[in-house]
Each structure stands twice: as C-alpha cells, then as structure tokens.
Design a protein around this motif. Structure first.
Motif, PDB file in Angstrom:
ATOM      1  N   ILE A  13       0.803  -1.217   0.000  1.00 18.47           N
ATOM      2  CA  ILE A  13       0.000   0.000   0.000  1.00 18.47           C
ATOM      3  C   ILE A  13       0.839   1.273   0.000  1.00 18.47           C
ATOM      4  N   GLY A  14       2.172   1.115  -0.058  1.00 18.51           N
ATOM      5  CA  GLY A  14       3.046   2.287   0.037  1.00 18.51           C
ATOM      6  C   GLY A  14       2.818   3.291  -1.056  1.00 18.51           C
ATOM      7  N   ALA A  15       2.545   2.819  -2.271  1.00  8.04           N
ATOM      8  CA  ALA A  15       2.353   3.736  -3.401  1.00  8.04           C
ATOM      9  C   ALA A  15       1.099   4.564  -3.234  1.00  8.04           C
ATOM     10  N   VAL A  16       0.153   4.067  -2.422  1.00  5.77           N
ATOM     11  CA  VAL A  16      -1.102   4.795  -2.240  1.00  5.77           C
ATOM     12  C   VAL A  16      -0.995   5.796  -1.111  1.00  5.77           C
ATOM     13  N   LEU A  17      -0.498   5.327   0.030  1.00  5.95           N
ATOM     14  CA  LEU A  17      -0.459   6.185   1.208  1.00  5.95           C
ATOM     15  C   LEU A  17       0.827   6.975   1.336  1.00  5.95           C
ATOM     16  N   GLY A  18       1.875   6.527   0.662  1.00  7.71           N
ATOM     17  CA  GLY A  18       3.175   7.158   0.827  1.00  7.71           C
ATOM     18  C   GLY A  18       3.935   6.464   1.919  1.00  7.71           C
ATOM     19  N   PRO A  19       5.255   6.336   1.759  1.00 10.39           N
ATOM     20  CA  PRO A  19       6.053   5.574   2.720  1.00 10.39           C
ATOM     21  C   PRO A  19       6.401   6.386   3.957  1.00 10.39           C
ATOM     22  N   VAL A  20       5.412   6.527   4.847  1.00  9.11           N
ATOM     23  CA  VAL A  20       5.629   7.290   6.069  1.00  9.11           C
ATOM     24  C   VAL A  20       5.524   6.339   7.250  1.00  9.11           C
ATOM     25  N   VAL A  21       6.474   6.391   8.143  1.00 10.31           N
ATOM     26  CA  VAL A  21       6.463   5.492   9.289  1.00 10.31           C
ATOM     27  C   VAL A  21       6.578   6.277  10.580  1.00 10.31           C
ATOM     28  N   LEU A  22       6.097   5.667  11.660  1.00 11.68           N
ATOM     29  CA  LEU A  22       6.108   6.295  12.980  1.00 11.68           C
ATOM     30  C   LEU A  22       7.316   5.837  13.770  1.00 11.68           C
ATOM     31  N   ARG A  23       8.016   6.786  14.398  1.00  8.11           N
ATOM     32  CA  ARG A  23       9.165   6.457  15.232  1.00  8.11           C
ATOM     33  C   ARG A  23       8.687   5.907  16.563  1.00  8.11           C
ATOM     34  N   ARG A  24       9.219   4.757  16.924  1.00 10.52           N
ATOM     35  CA  ARG A  24       8.898   4.164  18.215  1.00 10.52           C
ATOM     36  C   ARG A  24      10.152   3.483  18.754  1.00 10.52           C
ATOM     37  N   ARG A  25      10.242   3.397  20.082  1.00 12.47           N
ATOM     38  CA  ARG A  25      11.433   2.798  20.672  1.00 12.47           C
ATOM     39  C   ARG A  25      11.483   1.293  20.446  1.00 12.47           C
ATOM     40  N   ARG A  26      10.358   0.650  20.279  1.00  8.19           N
ATOM     41  CA  ARG A  26      10.354  -0.803  20.181  1.00  8.19           C
ATOM     42  C   ARG A  26      10.105  -1.277  18.760  1.00  8.19           C
ATOM     43  N   GLY A  27      10.126  -0.406  17.822  1.00  4.93           N
ATOM     44  CA  GLY A  27       9.868  -0.839  16.443  1.00  4.93           C
ATOM     45  C   GLY A  27       9.277   0.286  15.632  1.00  4.93           C
ATOM     46  N   ILE A  28       8.705  -0.041  14.467  1.00  6.78           N
ATOM     47  CA  ILE A  28       8.125   0.967  13.601  1.00  6.78           C
ATOM     48  C   ILE A  28       6.798   0.452  13.074  1.00  6.78           C
ATOM     49  N   ARG A  29       5.925   1.385  12.733  1.00 10.00           N
ATOM     50  CA  ARG A  29       4.682   1.003  12.076  1.00 10.00           C
ATOM     51  C   ARG A  29       4.302   2.105  11.098  1.00 10.00           C
ATOM     52  N   GLN A  30       3.486   1.754  10.093  1.00  9.51           N
ATOM     53  CA  GLN A  30       3.101   2.723   9.079  1.00  9.51           C
ATOM     54  C   GLN A  30       2.011   3.639   9.606  1.00  9.51           C
ATOM     55  N   VAL A  31       2.076   4.908   9.243  1.00  9.06           N
ATOM     56  CA  VAL A  31       1.042   5.877   9.622  1.00  9.06           C
ATOM     57  C   VAL A  31       0.723   6.729   8.416  1.00  9.06           C
ATOM     58  N   LEU A  32      -0.354   7.476   8.517  1.00 15.33           N
ATOM     59  CA  LEU A  32      -0.734   8.359   7.423  1.00 15.33           C
ATOM     60  C   LEU A  32       0.212   9.555   7.349  1.00 15.33           C
ATOM     61  N   PRO A  33       0.434  10.118   6.145  1.00 17.01           N
ATOM     62  CA  PRO A  33       1.255  11.320   6.028  1.00 17.01           C
ATOM     63  C   PRO A  33       0.698  12.441   6.903  1.00 17.01           C
ATOM     64  N   GLY A  34       1.580  13.229   7.477  1.00 13.81           N
ATOM     65  CA  GLY A  34       1.164  14.360   8.288  1.00 13.81           C
ATOM     66  C   GLY A  34       1.079  14.075   9.772  1.00 13.81           C
ATOM     67  N   THR A  35       1.178  12.798  10.164  1.00 15.97           N
ATOM     68  CA  THR A  35       1.176  12.463  11.585  1.00 15.97           C
ATOM     69  C   THR A  35       2.359  13.149  12.264  1.00 15.97           C
ATOM     70  N   PRO A  36       2.142  13.807  13.390  1.00 15.94           N
ATOM     71  CA  PRO A  36       3.230  14.589  14.003  1.00 15.94           C
ATOM     72  C   PRO A  36       4.502  13.812  14.254  1.00 15.94           C
ATOM     73  N   GLU A  37       4.375  12.529  14.651  1.00 21.30           N
ATOM     74  CA  GLU A  37       5.566  11.761  14.981  1.00 21.30           C
ATOM     75  C   GLU A  37       6.148  11.005  13.791  1.00 21.30           C
ATOM     76  N   ALA A  38       5.589  11.202  12.610  1.00 18.99           N
ATOM     77  CA  ALA A  38       6.057  10.445  11.447  1.00 18.99           C
ATOM     78  C   ALA A  38       7.498  10.800  11.114  1.00 18.99           C
ATOM     79  N   ALA A  39       8.293   9.775  10.835  1.00 21.96           N
ATOM     80  CA  ALA A  39       9.669  10.013  10.403  1.00 21.96           C
ATOM     81  C   ALA A  39       9.650  10.658   9.036  1.00 21.96           C
ATOM     82  N   ASP A  40      10.471  11.648   8.829  1.00 21.21           N
ATOM     83  CA  ASP A  40      10.449  12.414   7.588  1.00 21.21           C
ATOM     84  C   ASP A  40      11.788  12.289   6.870  1.00 21.21           C
ATOM     85  N   PRO A  41      11.846  11.536   5.764  1.00 20.85           N
ATOM     86  CA  PRO A  41      13.111  11.408   5.022  1.00 20.85           C
ATOM     87  C   PRO A  41      13.681  12.737   4.563  1.00 20.85           C
ATOM     88  N   ALA A  42      12.817  13.751   4.359  1.00 22.53           N
ATOM     89  CA  ALA A  42      13.301  15.050   3.883  1.00 22.53           C
ATOM     90  C   ALA A  42      14.240  15.711   4.878  1.00 22.53           C
TER      91      ALA A  42
END
Length: 367
Positions: A13-42
C-alpha cells in the motif's frame, strides 16, 4: 519477524499512502502522512519520491545532459560523441550503452512507431558507428524482455535479431566487451547450453576479466530460475569474488546471488544470522568501501545493500548507504518493481523510521 511483515504490508500500500512510518522505541509502524511523529526522510536531505531518477543507479551528469539533448532534438550525434570518448574496457561504457538503449526502448513504448527515432536514424546514417551498433543490440535485448513474454515466439524472434546485431556490433569494436555482455541476456532468454554460454563468457573474460557489469548480467543464467541452481549460482559468484583484484566490486557478487534466490529462502531471523548471509553481506560492504567513490557500478552494490540491511533491521548501516545513493532508483532490487521510485521510497522510509526508533537523527547521521 515483525519488520518483514511490515515490509510486506508497506510494499502493498506504500504507493497509495506514501512511505511514512512512525518512530517508536520498540519498532516501527506505518502511519498516514502528516502524523506529528512520522519520520520524515526530507529531514536527511533525501529527495521526494517524484523526483527520483529511475534511469540510473547513480550520478552520471554527462550522460544525463546528452540524453536530454538527444531526446529533445532527436539528433543522435551527441550520443555518438559521448560513447566514442568513453573507455571501451570500462564499466561506464556498458552503463551508458544500457541507458541509451533503455531510453530508446521506453520512448518506443510510450509512442509506438515514433519513439526512439534518433536510434533508427543513427543506425541508418552511420551503420559503421560502433557506439550506435552497441546501443542497437542492447535496445533489441531490452525490447524482447520489455515487450514480450519470455519463451514466446515474439520473444525468441526479437532475441534472434539481437544476437545478429550483437555480432555486427562486435565486428565494429574489436576488444569491446559490451556487445558480448548484451549477448549474455540473449543466452539466458534463448537457452544457450552451458557449453555455449561458457564460450561466450570466455570472450568477455579475455577482454575485461574483472568487469562487474558483465558478472551481474551473467549471474542470472546460473540461477535456479533459469539454467542453473542455487549451488551453481553461488559457485559462480564466489569464484569471481575469490579472484577479485584489489578495489574490485566482485566481492559483492555472492550477495547478488542470494538476491536471485530470495523466493527459495526462508526469510526469518535465522536467515539473516546465517553464515552464508553474513559472509555475503560483509563481502558487499567491503567491496563498496574499497571501491573508488566514482566507480559507476558501486551504486548497484549500495542499492542492494540498502535492501538487505533494511530487511535485517540494520538501520544505521542502511542509512549510511542511503545517503550515498539517494536520488536514484535505477538498480536492483527496485527495478524489479513496476514503480521503482515507490519501492525505493518504501525501504528508505523504513530505514529512517527504524533509525529514529533506535535513537538516530539527522545530527547523528552526519556525525
């Protein structure tokens, strides 16, 4: 293994939602773009997905400038001049021939009957131009694999034409391994016998024994998917790595052999901790570190390292490879996807998310 399930879901589903992931100490999970804690490759200076160049694995500004001129003007002369000035024994000539052939093939696919006219004019107006002959032979090879189904009558007809074009190109450029490298893909598609393949391979070894590009094109022939086995593929790769001269990228070849057989291996943590994986990964890392920074094939190795380092959750090491190849997605494994840029962006986002989930930041990466 949590990350591998995440990879599978994100790729779907990455091509649809965009490859945005949430930073977490125990792992990572996908979130919608714009989430405050989303990791930003830019934040790391990485280029937006839509600007990634899928034509090349890494920078070659002279080639890109010439491609722009040729495709705008439909005049082949600048391409001829560039190839004439490119060392025929080096990796760069192979990569540039591939790029020109791929550009013509894509043009034809996008504009049937009209696209790639500059290549037809090149062959018609300068039939003895060695560069044009090499590009035409590679163009036919790419057309066969791109426009027809492997094993079909159309596929075999185009590859037979490519084999004839390879012979013409080889006659025009004695000592140039590039036409024979194009024939390696013909050999795989037409099912050369091992003896016939070995005869072709010797022609390449006589001209450029440490040519990494040639080894990358030859390797699939020996894979289980085509005319060999996992064992034969790894033997070919390990033999090349063992005879690699200093500074050669051939030490990375076993990792490419592992990639060729991913559908047949069990992608669990034990695989990433296995001796065969560790040895292949370390060989590729050593090759990338030892090669000249301007080696035109080293980006191929770095892209595959990104794939395996992300898959094995080695986030920091993946990030250090990403900063050296970002901006380009024209290499394995991304080119196996219908959308190489999206596939690259997925793994890049996972690397960023995993890196930050374990305390990394743009500041620590620069350090």
């Amino acid at each position: 293994m949590v990350i591998l399930w995440a990879l599978m879901a994100v790729v779907m589903i990455g091509a649809v939602l965009g490859p945005v992931v949430l930073r977490r100490r125990r792992g990572i999970r996908q979130v919608l773009p714009g989430t405050p804690e989303a990791a930003d490759p830019a934040q790391y200076g990485f280029r937006p997905q839509e600007t990634l160049d899928i034509r090349l694995p890494g920078p070659d500004q002279d080639l890109l400038d010439v491609l722009d001129v040729v495709q705008r003007s439909q005049d082949w002369r600048a391409a001829s001049q560039l190839l004439a000035g490119t060392d025929k024994h080096g990796e760069l000539r192979w990569q540039r021939v591939q790029a020109f052939a791929g550009a013509a093939s894509l043009e034809l696919q996008q504009r049937p009957g009209e696209g790639g006219r500059w290549l037809r004019d090149w062959r018609a107006q300068e039939p003895k131009d060695a560069g044009g002959a090499a590009v035409h032979a590679e163009f036919l090879v790419q057309q066969a694999w791109r426009s027809s189904t492997a094993g079909s009558d159309d596929f075999r007809i185009i590859l037979e034409e490519a084999r004839s074009a390879v012979g013409q190109a080889a006659l025009l450029a004695p000592g140039d391994p590039v036409p024979y490298i194009s024939e390696l893909a013909v050999a795989r598609g037409l099912g050369y016998s091992p003896q016939e393949f070995d005869q072709l391979w010797l022609k390449i070894l006589d001209r450029a024994p440490a040519h990494m590009g040639a080894h990358l094109v030859a390797l699939p022939y020996w894979s289980e998917k085509w005319h060999g086995s996992r064992k034969q593929s790894m033997e070919f790769a390990e033999a090349a790595a063992a005879r690699a001269p200093g500074g050669s990228l051939l030490s990375a070849l076993p990792l490419f052999s592992l990639y060729e057989h991913l559908p047949e291996v069990n992608l669990v943590r034990n695989f990433f901790q296995s001796q065969v994986f560790t040895r292949a990964l370390e060989g590729a890392q050593f090759a990338a570190q030892s090669a000249r920074e301007d080696d035109p094939v080293v980006p191929h190795v770095r892209h595959l390292l990104v794939f395996f380092l992300v898959s094995s959750e080695r986030w920091g090491e993946a990030m250090h490879q990403l900063v050296r190849v970002d901006g380009y997605a024209g290499a394995l494994p991304w080119t196996m996807s219908d959308d190489p840029a999206a596939q690259f962006a997925v793994y890049r986002a996972l690397a960023v998310g995993g890196y930050e989930a374990n305390g990394g930041s743009p500041a620590t990466l620069r350090g």
